[in-house]
Design a protein around this motif. Sequence first.
Motif, mmCIF file in Angstrom:
data_model
loop_
_atom_site.group_PDB
_atom_site.id
_atom_site.type_symbol
_atom_site.label_atom_id
_atom_site.label_comp_id
_atom_site.label_asym_id
_atom_site.label_seq_id
_atom_site.Cartn_x
_atom_site.Cartn_y
_atom_site.Cartn_z
ATOM 1 N N PRO A 53 63.078 62.765 38.390
ATOM 2 C CA PRO A 53 63.607 64.682 38.419
ATOM 3 C C PRO A 53 63.669 64.917 36.664
ATOM 4 O O PRO A 53 63.930 63.826 35.888
ATOM 5 N N ASP A 54 63.078 66.051 36.632
ATOM 6 C CA ASP A 54 62.956 66.594 35.067
ATOM 7 C C ASP A 54 65.016 66.508 34.109
ATOM 8 O O ASP A 54 64.436 66.046 33.690
ATOM 9 N N ASP A 55 65.885 66.771 35.051
ATOM 10 C CA ASP A 55 66.748 67.345 34.204
ATOM 11 C C ASP A 55 67.332 65.481 33.710
ATOM 12 O O ASP A 55 67.982 65.386 33.020
ATOM 13 N N LEU A 56 66.968 64.764 35.330
ATOM 14 C CA LEU A 56 67.106 63.447 34.597
ATOM 15 C C LEU A 56 66.524 62.976 33.204
ATOM 16 O O LEU A 56 67.154 61.612 32.672
ATOM 17 N N ARG A 57 65.774 63.047 33.335
ATOM 18 C CA ARG A 57 64.303 62.296 32.415
ATOM 19 C C ARG A 57 65.097 63.485 31.164
ATOM 20 O O ARG A 57 64.585 62.310 29.414
ATOM 21 N N GLU A 58 65.390 65.029 31.080
ATOM 22 C CA GLU A 58 65.677 65.274 30.114
ATOM 23 C C GLU A 58 66.981 65.330 29.651
ATOM 24 O O GLU A 58 67.158 64.603 28.422
ATOM 25 N N ALA A 59 68.144 64.247 30.696
ATOM 26 C CA ALA A 59 69.174 63.940 29.463
ATOM 27 C C ALA A 59 68.952 62.721 29.376
ATOM 28 O O ALA A 59 69.983 61.941 28.282
ATOM 29 N N VAL A 60 68.440 61.496 29.743
ATOM 30 C CA VAL A 60 67.832 60.494 29.311
ATOM 31 C C VAL A 60 67.338 61.072 27.607
ATOM 32 O O VAL A 60 67.522 59.977 26.889
ATOM 33 N N THR A 61 65.821 61.377 27.873
ATOM 34 C CA THR A 61 65.511 62.050 26.456
ATOM 35 C C THR A 61 66.831 61.900 25.431
ATOM 36 O O THR A 61 66.591 61.534 24.348
ATOM 37 N N ALA A 62 68.007 63.490 25.640
ATOM 38 C CA ALA A 62 68.628 63.318 24.835
ATOM 39 C C ALA A 62 70.082 62.647 24.204
ATOM 40 O O ALA A 62 70.173 62.070 23.243
ATOM 41 N N ARG A 63 69.561 61.427 25.019
ATOM 42 C CA ARG A 63 70.724 59.968 24.971
ATOM 43 C C ARG A 63 70.349 59.405 24.168
ATOM 44 O O ARG A 63 70.739 59.216 22.934
ATOM 45 N N VAL A 69 57.880 57.889 24.608
ATOM 46 C CA VAL A 69 56.353 58.193 24.465
ATOM 47 C C VAL A 69 55.712 57.448 25.213
ATOM 48 O O VAL A 69 54.773 57.412 25.542
ATOM 49 N N THR A 70 56.798 55.755 25.595
ATOM 50 C CA THR A 70 55.835 55.370 26.442
ATOM 51 C C THR A 70 56.890 54.859 27.351
ATOM 52 O O THR A 70 58.048 54.645 26.834
ATOM 53 N N THR A 79 64.505 45.732 44.736
ATOM 54 C CA THR A 79 64.940 47.092 44.747
ATOM 55 C C THR A 79 63.984 48.114 44.656
ATOM 56 O O THR A 79 63.064 48.231 43.863
ATOM 57 N N GLY A 80 64.449 49.575 44.645
ATOM 58 C CA GLY A 80 63.533 49.953 44.570
ATOM 59 C C GLY A 80 64.145 51.159 44.039
ATOM 60 O O GLY A 80 63.470 52.511 43.771
ATOM 61 N N GLY A 81 64.700 50.644 43.137
ATOM 62 C CA GLY A 81 65.271 51.729 42.156
ATOM 63 C C GLY A 81 64.547 52.138 41.032
ATOM 64 O O GLY A 81 63.337 50.956 40.363
ATOM 65 N N PHE A 82 64.357 52.408 39.819
ATOM 66 C CA PHE A 82 63.419 52.989 38.517
ATOM 67 C C PHE A 82 64.493 52.103 37.906
ATOM 68 O O PHE A 82 65.168 51.547 37.372
ATOM 69 N N ALA A 83 62.917 51.351 37.134
ATOM 70 C CA ALA A 83 63.787 50.279 36.009
ATOM 71 C C ALA A 83 62.223 50.555 35.102
ATOM 72 O O ALA A 83 61.088 50.359 35.732
ATOM 73 N N ALA A 84 62.407 50.320 34.061
ATOM 74 C CA ALA A 84 61.214 50.637 33.048
ATOM 75 C C ALA A 84 61.432 50.169 31.339
ATOM 76 O O ALA A 84 63.311 51.030 31.561
ATOM 77 N N VAL A 85 60.860 49.693 30.560
ATOM 78 C CA VAL A 85 61.207 50.044 29.369
ATOM 79 C C VAL A 85 60.405 50.684 27.940
ATOM 80 O O VAL A 85 59.591 50.974 29.212
ATOM 81 N N LEU A 86 61.514 52.058 27.615
ATOM 82 C CA LEU A 86 61.331 52.869 27.742
ATOM 83 C C LEU A 86 61.229 52.596 25.923
ATOM 84 O O LEU A 86 61.618 52.110 25.171
ATOM 85 N N GLU A 87 60.099 53.277 25.291
ATOM 86 C CA GLU A 87 59.785 53.262 24.132
ATOM 87 C C GLU A 87 59.891 55.410 23.491
ATOM 88 O O GLU A 87 59.346 55.928 24.433
ATOM 89 N N THR A 88 60.968 55.081 22.436
ATOM 90 C CA THR A 88 60.746 56.007 21.571
ATOM 91 C C THR A 88 59.575 56.762 21.110
ATOM 92 O O THR A 88 58.656 55.639 20.380
ATOM 93 N N ALA A 89 59.814 58.335 20.427
ATOM 94 C CA ALA A 89 58.818 58.656 18.732
ATOM 95 C C ALA A 89 58.946 57.973 17.884
ATOM 96 O O ALA A 89 58.230 57.783 16.697
#
Length: 384
Positions: A53-63, A69-70, A79-89
């Motif tokens: 959801p957009d609001d979740l991505r915005e909350a994670v980005t704010a945190r 960026v990737t 499991t069917g949960g979201f799990a990913a390595v996020l890299e920021t700008a």
Amino acid sequence: MAPQSPRTPGRPVPSHPGPALPAPGRSGHDGGVSATLPPYHRTAVRPDWRDLPDDLREAVTARLGATVVTARTATAGFTGGFAAVLETATGERIFVKAADLARQRHLADWYARELSVLDRLPAGLPVPRPHWALAAAGWYAVGLDALDGRTPRLPWEPAELTAVLDGYAEVAAALAVPPPALTALGLPRLADLARTDILWWGEVAAGREPVPPLPPQARHRLPELVALESRLPGYAAATPGLVHGDLRVDNVLLDPAGRAWFCDWNWLCHGPAWFDLAGLLITGYAAGVDLDTIFATHPAAAGAPPDALDVTLAALAGYYLTAAGPPPVAGTSPAAGPLPAAGTSPGGQAAAPDPAGASPLLWAHRRFSGEQALGWLAARQGWR
């Protein structure tokens, strides 16, 4: 489980002798074991970052304090949960897990539990450390160390298996005397879990569980299987230490230096380290690894009852084979069971994410694991 990057060097432990592995190309032992080796590095079926959801991505980005960026979605796990390595700008990398609180409440509870455990594990151990947790848009998300690593290759390569065994020796030694910070969480006991969740051959013998398709050498061994698994609760109750409780190959990562890191700590419980060790080693049976010697000489098995390995193999075989059931119907996804030592399964075919349940490849993992445990036990017992 997902790729991630070491933070704190752990205490060095003596490396034990490298495991004896078969020559390349050997497919495994004889004796009725027929399941296919699952590709544990690519079992997951998960939503991607853009699916959240957009609001979740915005909350994670704010945190995170910077734009993502990737996003590299984890390919291992069930499991069917979201799990990913996020890299920021700004170059920060973090491993994020997230679950829908309405459809995946069990996953959110597991993630919260894991965060509590990771925050209290002794310093220096090869485990990811927690950063934060948040709730937004009806989802719960946690941020952990992003470890640079990959799932060990199967069939096991000698150097990789040695690294994992050495790493677990370090973990087992640190948890042999339970740290007060961890016991304060009110951890479950394997002895109690075994009484309610793992003693399956007794249920089969009593007709309360369907008899799973068994390899030939065990079809007439129900009395022996019942007798063996029934000893697990007593053995587990006599051990004061703590165990991971779900030590499978897909919960281990090898970093570029070859060090093993241990992930997914939501099943930590009171119990013997040799239970973890046996659960990890069953993936070596298909490759003809000298598992008996490895188990007998590993520090985690020091002081174990003489039949501890047979007792554990009987219990794990019973759980996995009865939990596997018949092959799933195309287009369906079996539910994941919240058992320590349970798991899910393999594959590579495309499948849609199941927002509430496990990977549709669960059956194959359980069948494979059950047959490996039973095959190893049968070989040790001389069953034909």
